[in-house]
Design a protein around this motif. Structure first.
Motif, short mmCIF file in Angstrom:
data_model
loop_
_atom_site.label_atom_id
_atom_site.label_comp_id
_atom_site.label_asym_id
_atom_site.label_seq_id
_atom_site.Cartn_x
_atom_site.Cartn_y
_atom_site.Cartn_z
N THR A 45 0.47 1.37 4.36
CA THR A 45 0.03 0.02 4.74
C THR A 45 0.73 -1.08 3.94
O THR A 45 0.31 -2.24 3.99
N ASN A 46 1.81 -0.70 3.22
CA ASN A 46 2.49 -1.66 2.34
C ASN A 46 1.49 -2.28 1.36
O ASN A 46 1.43 -3.48 1.17
N PHE A 47 0.71 -1.38 0.74
CA PHE A 47 -0.32 -1.76 -0.22
C PHE A 47 -1.31 -2.76 0.38
O PHE A 47 -1.66 -3.75 -0.23
N PHE A 48 -1.73 -2.43 1.60
CA PHE A 48 -2.75 -3.21 2.31
C PHE A 48 -2.35 -4.68 2.41
O PHE A 48 -3.13 -5.58 2.16
N SER A 49 -1.12 -4.86 2.84
CA SER A 49 -0.58 -6.20 3.01
C SER A 49 -1.31 -6.95 4.12
O SER A 49 -1.71 -6.36 5.13
N ASP A 50 -1.46 -8.25 3.92
CA ASP A 50 -2.06 -9.09 4.96
C ASP A 50 -1.26 -9.02 6.25
O ASP A 50 -1.82 -9.17 7.35
N LEU A 51 0.05 -8.79 6.13
CA LEU A 51 0.89 -8.71 7.32
C LEU A 51 0.56 -7.47 8.16
O LEU A 51 0.86 -7.42 9.36
N ASN A 52 -0.04 -6.47 7.52
CA ASN A 52 -0.40 -5.24 8.22
C ASN A 52 -1.84 -5.25 8.73
O ASN A 52 -2.26 -4.31 9.39
N GLN A 53 -2.59 -6.30 8.42
CA GLN A 53 -4.00 -6.32 8.81
C GLN A 53 -4.14 -6.56 10.31
O GLN A 53 -3.59 -7.50 10.86
N GLY A 60 -15.20 -3.43 7.16
CA GLY A 60 -14.16 -3.97 6.30
C GLY A 60 -12.89 -4.20 7.10
O GLY A 60 -12.88 -4.12 8.32
N PRO A 61 -11.77 -4.49 6.42
CA PRO A 61 -10.52 -4.77 7.12
C PRO A 61 -9.89 -3.51 7.71
O PRO A 61 -10.11 -2.40 7.21
N VAL A 62 -9.10 -3.70 8.77
CA VAL A 62 -8.37 -2.60 9.41
C VAL A 62 -6.88 -2.91 9.33
O VAL A 62 -6.46 -4.02 9.67
N TYR A 63 -6.09 -1.94 8.87
CA TYR A 63 -4.66 -2.14 8.67
C TYR A 63 -3.85 -1.17 9.53
O TYR A 63 -4.26 -0.03 9.77
N LYS A 64 -2.70 -1.64 9.97
CA LYS A 64 -1.74 -0.75 10.61
C LYS A 64 -0.99 -0.01 9.51
O LYS A 64 -0.60 -0.59 8.50
N GLY A 65 -0.78 1.29 9.71
CA GLY A 65 -0.07 2.09 8.73
C GLY A 65 0.98 2.97 9.38
O GLY A 65 0.91 3.27 10.57
#
Length: 385
Positions: A45-53, A60-65
């Motif tokens: 997730t690129n360390f749970f980057s906002d760009l991946n959210q 909670g938040p969901v990220y693309k990985g």
């Protein structure tokens, strides 16, 4: 899945104590099948980057990985201030590992390294139904054929949960934000954190642990804790009306007459004007199918629990060209709009199976309520994911 009997005790232990407390034998059974390590999730997730959210819900938040093997995933990360917690996290893992269906989201695994807890799903590029349905810039992407496909697909998923899964499952939080869409806009039911198993032949029970979302909850459940498959049927009926109309089920900006979608739909039905409900942004629709969907939504939302069809009947109605729908009775409106009273179950809802405690959690538009046998009032507000 051959490892399930060993997985569940391991899962409970690992979630509560962290991976360092799991013994080597247990770890070898489950690590390659279900658990992802934290470092893998950080890199993916690129360390749970906002760009991946991708979005944010009550969990909670969901990220693309992106996993090392090139597979895209969606990572749902439990936030410290989430209204949901260990119970919902563990519940979702257990339930989704027991179920597989084309209209249910696929769980790939989880990460449980203290203090982090994450769920790892298949990645669905079109996010959730509400992102399209309630966004006028995107709603045109949902033509009538696609909307009917979604109505039918969600029905198929609920038939599986209620009648075909290894054990009967009641979702308890069917709503637009919990319907994910794949690349072809096919629907998949998601978010099983609030779901309940019905072992054996049980068809209903009473509970003091009320869970669901404002506007979608069946009145007998919101007010009395009476839980059955018809609880999901009611929520599904609300969802169908939203899909046909292209609007939220509760919207104060539309004025008093139209604010509550269910009440407004009933008024149109009684006045012989149900097609006025159809989303005006649709370039064209099938009037017969639209009228059937509206009538079906009202049948699912009837006040009397026994009068609502089960999901198998709903699916038959949707897939048959010669099915005559009965006239719906008055919808169950009182108690679902936003202020719910939890009371000691009455003789109208027998077979009490109440939990005790005094913990309240809420997140986003969903809430969970555990209470003692003393009556209390609760309210739920806010926006969904």
């Amino acid at each position: 899945m051959w490892f399930l009997s060993s997985l569940f005790p391991c899962l409970e232990k690992r979630l509560r104590a962290g991976s360092k407390d799991i013994n080597e034998a247990d770890y070898s059974v489950v690590s390659s099948d279900i658990f992802f390590d934290l470092h893998t999730m950080q890199i993916a997730t690129n360390f749970f980057s906002d760009l991946n959210q991708l979005g944010r819900g009550g969990f909670g938040p969901v990220y693309k990985g992106l996993l090392p093997n090139g597979e895209e995933v969606a990572v749902k990360k439990l936030s410290s201030d989430s209204g949901q917690g260990l119970r919902e996290f563990t519940n979702e893992v257990k339930l989704l590992l027991r179920t597989q269906h084309r209209n249910l989201v696929t769980l790939w695994g989880c990460c449980a390294e203290e203090p982090e807890k994450m769920l790892v799903y298949e990645y669905l590029p079109n996010k959730s139904l509400d992102c399209f349905l309630f966004d006028k810039r995107k709603s045109s992407s949902l033509d009538w054929t696609t909307r009917y496909q979604i109505v039918t697909g969600v029905a198929r998923g609920l038939v599986y949960l209620h009648e075909e899964a290894p054990e009967r499952i009641i979702h308890r939080d069917i709503k637009a934000s919990n319907i994910l869409l794949d690349e072809k806009l096919n629907p998949k039911i998601s978010d099983f954190g609030l779901a309940r198993l019905f072992p054996g032949e049980d068809t209903h029970f009473n509970t003091f642990r009320i869970a669901g979302t404002r506007g979608y909850m069946a009145p007998e459940y919101a007010r009395h804790g009476y839980l059955s498959v018809k609880t999901d049927v009611f929520s599904y009926g609300i969802l169908v009306l939203e899909i046909v109309s292209g609007r939220k089920n509760l919207d104060g900006q539309l004025g008093l007459e139209k604010a509550d979608l269910l009440s407004y739909t009933w008024k149109l039905h009684e006045g012989g004007k149900i097609l006025e409900l159809v989303d005006p942004s649709l370039a064209k629709s099938n009037p017969d199918e639209a009228a059937m969907c509206i009538q079906l939504g009202l049948l699912c939302c009837q006040a009397r629990v026994a009068d609502r069809p089960d999901m198998n009947s709903v699916h038959l109605m949707l897939s048959s060209n010669s099915f005559t729908l009965p006239r719906p009775g008055k919808p169950g409106i009182q108690g679902r709009e936003g202020h719910y009273r939890v009371t000691t179950p009455t003789s109208a809802f027998p077979n009490t199976n109440a939990s005790s405690g005094s913990t309240r959690t809420s997140g986003g538009n969903s809430f969970v309520e555990e209470c003692s046998r003393n009556s209390i009032s609760i309210s739920s507000s806010g926006e969904g994911r």
